[in-house]
Write a protein that holds these residues in place. Structure first.
Motif, PDB file in Angstrom:
ATOM      1  N   ASP A  75      32.001  41.175  27.469  1.00  0.00           N
ATOM      2  CA  ASP A  75      31.865  41.829  28.767  1.00  0.00           C
ATOM      3  C   ASP A  75      32.298  40.814  29.817  1.00  0.00           C
ATOM      4  O   ASP A  75      31.736  39.706  29.880  1.00  0.00           O
ATOM      5  N   ILE A  76      33.309  41.173  30.624  1.00  0.00           N
ATOM      6  CA  ILE A  76      33.822  40.217  31.603  1.00  0.00           C
ATOM      7  C   ILE A  76      33.835  40.821  33.007  1.00  0.00           C
ATOM      8  O   ILE A  76      33.880  42.037  33.179  1.00  0.00           O
ATOM      9  N   ARG A  77      33.774  39.938  34.000  1.00  0.00           N
ATOM     10  CA  ARG A  77      33.944  40.314  35.400  1.00  0.00           C
ATOM     11  C   ARG A  77      35.271  39.730  35.883  1.00  0.00           C
ATOM     12  O   ARG A  77      35.570  38.564  35.631  1.00  0.00           O
ATOM     13  N   THR A  78      36.037  40.558  36.588  1.00  0.00           N
ATOM     14  CA  THR A  78      37.327  40.100  37.096  1.00  0.00           C
ATOM     15  C   THR A  78      37.469  40.486  38.568  1.00  0.00           C
ATOM     16  O   THR A  78      36.722  41.330  39.074  1.00  0.00           O
ATOM     17  N   ARG A  79      38.446  39.875  39.222  1.00  0.00           N
ATOM     18  CA  ARG A  79      38.747  40.197  40.612  1.00  0.00           C
ATOM     19  C   ARG A  79      40.257  40.247  40.805  1.00  0.00           C
ATOM     20  O   ARG A  79      40.983  39.380  40.305  1.00  0.00           O
ATOM     21  N   ALA A  80      40.724  41.268  41.515  1.00  0.00           N
ATOM     22  CA  ALA A  80      42.157  41.442  41.748  1.00  0.00           C
ATOM     23  C   ALA A  80      42.623  40.524  42.874  1.00  0.00           C
ATOM     24  O   ALA A  80      41.975  40.447  43.917  1.00  0.00           O
ATOM     25  N   VAL A  81      43.754  39.863  42.649  1.00  0.00           N
ATOM     26  CA  VAL A  81      44.224  38.875  43.628  1.00  0.00           C
ATOM     27  C   VAL A  81      45.570  39.219  44.258  1.00  0.00           C
ATOM     28  O   VAL A  81      45.965  38.597  45.252  1.00  0.00           O
ATOM     29  N   GLY A  82      46.292  40.197  43.732  1.00  0.00           N
ATOM     30  CA  GLY A  82      47.584  40.522  44.338  1.00  0.00           C
ATOM     31  C   GLY A  82      48.349  41.566  43.549  1.00  0.00           C
ATOM     32  O   GLY A  82      47.938  41.961  42.452  1.00  0.00           O
ATOM     33  N   VAL A  83      49.465  41.990  44.117  1.00  0.00           N
ATOM     34  CA  VAL A  83      50.319  43.024  43.502  1.00  0.00           C
ATOM     35  C   VAL A  83      51.598  42.362  42.997  1.00  0.00           C
ATOM     36  O   VAL A  83      52.136  41.458  43.639  1.00  0.00           O
ATOM     37  N   PHE A  84      52.079  42.825  41.849  1.00  0.00           N
ATOM     38  CA  PHE A  84      53.332  42.285  41.301  1.00  0.00           C
ATOM     39  C   PHE A  84      54.238  43.426  40.844  1.00  0.00           C
ATOM     40  O   PHE A  84      53.809  44.571  40.659  1.00  0.00           O
ATOM     41  N   ARG A  85      55.510  43.066  40.658  1.00  0.00           N
ATOM     42  CA  ARG A  85      56.496  43.984  40.081  1.00  0.00           C
ATOM     43  C   ARG A  85      56.952  43.396  38.750  1.00  0.00           C
ATOM     44  O   ARG A  85      57.213  42.186  38.643  1.00  0.00           O
ATOM     45  N   ILE A  86      57.049  44.245  37.730  1.00  0.00           N
ATOM     46  CA  ILE A  86      57.485  43.783  36.409  1.00  0.00           C
ATOM     47  C   ILE A  86      59.014  43.784  36.346  1.00  0.00           C
ATOM     48  O   ILE A  86      59.654  44.823  36.497  1.00  0.00           O
TER      49      ILE A  86
END
Length: 211
Positions: A75-86
């Motif tokens: 079980d993990i906690r994460t935080r979004a840091v930015g948007v990217f394009r593949i």
């Protein structure tokens, strides 16, 4: 400059700044998480919509491992840091179990229109109060951005992805204002109808018209 990061496709859209809790059970993603811990690296969540991988995704940083199970699940906690394009997708990153992608950062224009923010704040207040979500309203900072409310205003997943693809905060504000202009009257009318249904069959204290 493009860089290679692990990818964890999911049937959802994650916005910058969002906190996301995940239960990790597949061996390939357990490997991904272990390497993020050991190497202090990030991973990406590109939305998997309409049976295809989206071009855009959200870069995530591991915040903590809340629990490790005997089976190896996490079980993990994460935080979004930015948007990217593949730029290039690998079904399997070189030498790994999980997918990977060469990505480039999508630069955001975060300058908000204060007049639009005031309009949207009033609309969001009406919506949250009608839906009984006052607690969310109280937690909203005065300088909130559109991503802070986007999961709570009735957007479809496709609309959320369109919002993620919009790099200007003012354009995102316009999208949200138009959306709230459309749904708010419907929600308020629905709540009024529910109140009338609740009153049906109860004794009513009504004042007759004075002819």
């Amino acid at each position: 400059m493009a860089r290679l990061i692990p990818l964890f496709p999911l049937n959802l859209v994650v916005f910058p700044g969002e906190k996301l809790n995940l239960h990790i059970f597949e061996p390939r993603y357990r490997q991904l998480v272990r390497e993020c811990i050991e190497q202090n690296t990030t991973f990406g969540i590109p939305p998997y919509l309409d049976n295809s991988l989206s071009e855009l995704g959200t870069e995530m940083r591991l915040v903590s491992v809340e629990q490790t199970y005997a089976s190896g699940e996490l079980d993990i906690r994460t935080r979004a840091v930015g948007v990217f394009r593949i730029n290039k997708f690998y079904r399997q990153a070189p030498g790994k179990l999980y997918a990977g992608g060469l990505i480039e950062e999508v630069v955001q224009d975060d300058e908000a229109d204060p007049v639009l923010r005031e309009i949207i704040t009033k609309q969001v207040r009406q919506l949250y109060e009608a839906l009984g979500l006052r607690k969310l309203l109280l937690e909203l900072p005065a300088d909130y951005c559109i991503f802070d409310v986007a999961h709570h205003i009735g957007f479809s997943t496709e609309q959320e992805y369109q919002l993620l693809a919009t790099t200007s905060e003012q354009e995102r504000q316009e999208m949200v204002r138009e959306h709230l202009d459309t749904i708010l009257p419907v929600v308020l009318e629905t709540e009024r109808l529910k109140d009338r249904v609740r009153l049906n069959g109860h004794f009513k204290n009504l004042t007759p018209p004075n002819f």
